[in-house]
Design a protein around this motif. Structure first.
Motif, PDB file in Angstrom:
ATOM      1  N   ASP A 226       0.809  -1.230  -0.075  1.00 54.27           N
ATOM      2  CA  ASP A 226       0.003   0.156   0.141  1.00 54.27           C
ATOM      3  C   ASP A 226       0.783   1.370  -0.042  1.00 54.27           C
ATOM      4  OD1 ASP A 226      -2.181   1.676   0.219  1.00 54.27           O
ATOM      5  OD2 ASP A 226      -2.634   1.235   2.037  1.00 54.27           O
TER       6      ASP A 226
ATOM      7  N   VAL B 257      -2.311  -2.065  -3.753  1.00 50.87           N
ATOM      8  CA  VAL B 257      -3.601  -1.636  -3.707  1.00 50.87           C
ATOM      9  C   VAL B 257      -4.164  -0.913  -4.706  1.00 50.87           C
ATOM     10  CG1 VAL B 257      -5.133   0.053  -2.217  1.00 50.87           C
ATOM     11  CG2 VAL B 257      -3.759  -1.705  -1.117  1.00 50.87           C
ATOM     12  N   SER B 258      -3.335  -0.028  -5.320  1.00 54.46           N
ATOM     13  CA  SER B 258      -3.578   1.061  -6.493  1.00 54.46           C
ATOM     14  C   SER B 258      -3.812   0.057  -7.729  1.00 54.46           C
ATOM     15  CB  SER B 258      -2.562   2.042  -6.750  1.00 54.46           C
ATOM     16  OG  SER B 258      -2.550   2.818  -5.668  1.00 54.46           O
TER      17      SER B 258
ATOM     18  N   ARG C  18      -4.788  -3.212  -7.901  1.00 56.76           N
ATOM     19  CA  ARG C  18      -5.990  -3.860  -7.616  1.00 56.76           C
ATOM     20  C   ARG C  18      -7.232  -2.957  -8.158  1.00 56.76           C
ATOM     21  NH1 ARG C  18      -7.147  -8.876  -7.365  1.00 56.76           N
ATOM     22  NH2 ARG C  18      -8.926  -8.589  -5.722  1.00 56.76           N
ATOM     23  N   LYS C  19      -7.269  -1.846  -7.694  1.00 63.16           N
ATOM     24  CA  LYS C  19      -8.377  -0.925  -8.060  1.00 63.16           C
ATOM     25  C   LYS C  19      -8.320  -0.509  -9.363  1.00 63.16           C
ATOM     26  CE  LYS C  19      -8.336   1.522  -3.673  1.00 63.16           C
ATOM     27  NZ  LYS C  19      -7.936   2.744  -2.958  1.00 63.16           N
TER      28      LYS C  19
ATOM     29  N   ALA D 225     -10.383  -3.384 -13.318  1.00 63.32           N
ATOM     30  CA  ALA D 225     -11.691  -3.422 -12.851  1.00 63.32           C
ATOM     31  C   ALA D 225     -12.478  -4.847 -13.473  1.00 63.32           C
ATOM     32  CB  ALA D 225     -12.334  -2.307 -13.867  1.00 63.32           C
TER      33      ALA D 225
END
Length: 143
Positions: free
Chosen positions: A11, A15-16, A18-19, A22
């Motif tokens: 993180d 995390v970024s 994974r976002k 889509a």
């Protein structure tokens, strides 16, 4: 991955990522440079040099199994792992050749510096050394 450093790997980096993925069947390719498990002093020296002079704040001292574990813990499914050091050595050699072909412009300050204190002759010699060392290290399947 080594460019973001250990502290930022999960993180915000993973995390970024994974976002941004889509769709359920999205793919993510991660290429890392790091140390072999039980590295030699040469591997450690390379990682420390790179972290201090080439990519400040980065960390190339992490073994591959650490990256795999962090990716899995972040919810990624690891499909395959391949060590491409010997092949990557050819890419690095091309980068070295390209760097050397721009020697005059670099020495004259026409090529962007890494930082305000790293330009001209210092920049040239630093990158020349780093790229040459990287070619050798990758050719030995090292860091």
């Amino acid at each position: 991955a080594e460019h973001v450093g250990i502290a930022n790997f999960v993180d915000p980096f993973l995390v970024s990522v994974r976002k941004m993925l889509a769709k359920k069947d999205s793919k993510f390719l991660l290429q890392v440079s790091g140390l072999r498990q039980g590295p030699s002093w040469e591997d450690v020296a390379w990682g420390l040099f790179m972290s201090k002079y080439i990519f400040p704040g980065a960390d190339a001292s992490t073994p591959l199994n650490w990256y795999v574990k962090q990716c899995e813990l972040a919810g990624f499914e690891v499909h395959s792992v391949e060590t491409i050091g010997r092949h990557y050595s050819h890419t690095l050699h091309k980068w070295y050749d390209n760097w050397m072909s721009h020697k005059t412009d670099i020495l004259l300050g026409k090529i962007d510096a890494i930082s305000e204190h790293t330009k001209g002759k210092h920049l040239f010699r630093l990158q020349e050394f780093f790229l040459a060392w990287s070619v050798i290290a990758a050719g030995q399947s090292s860091a």
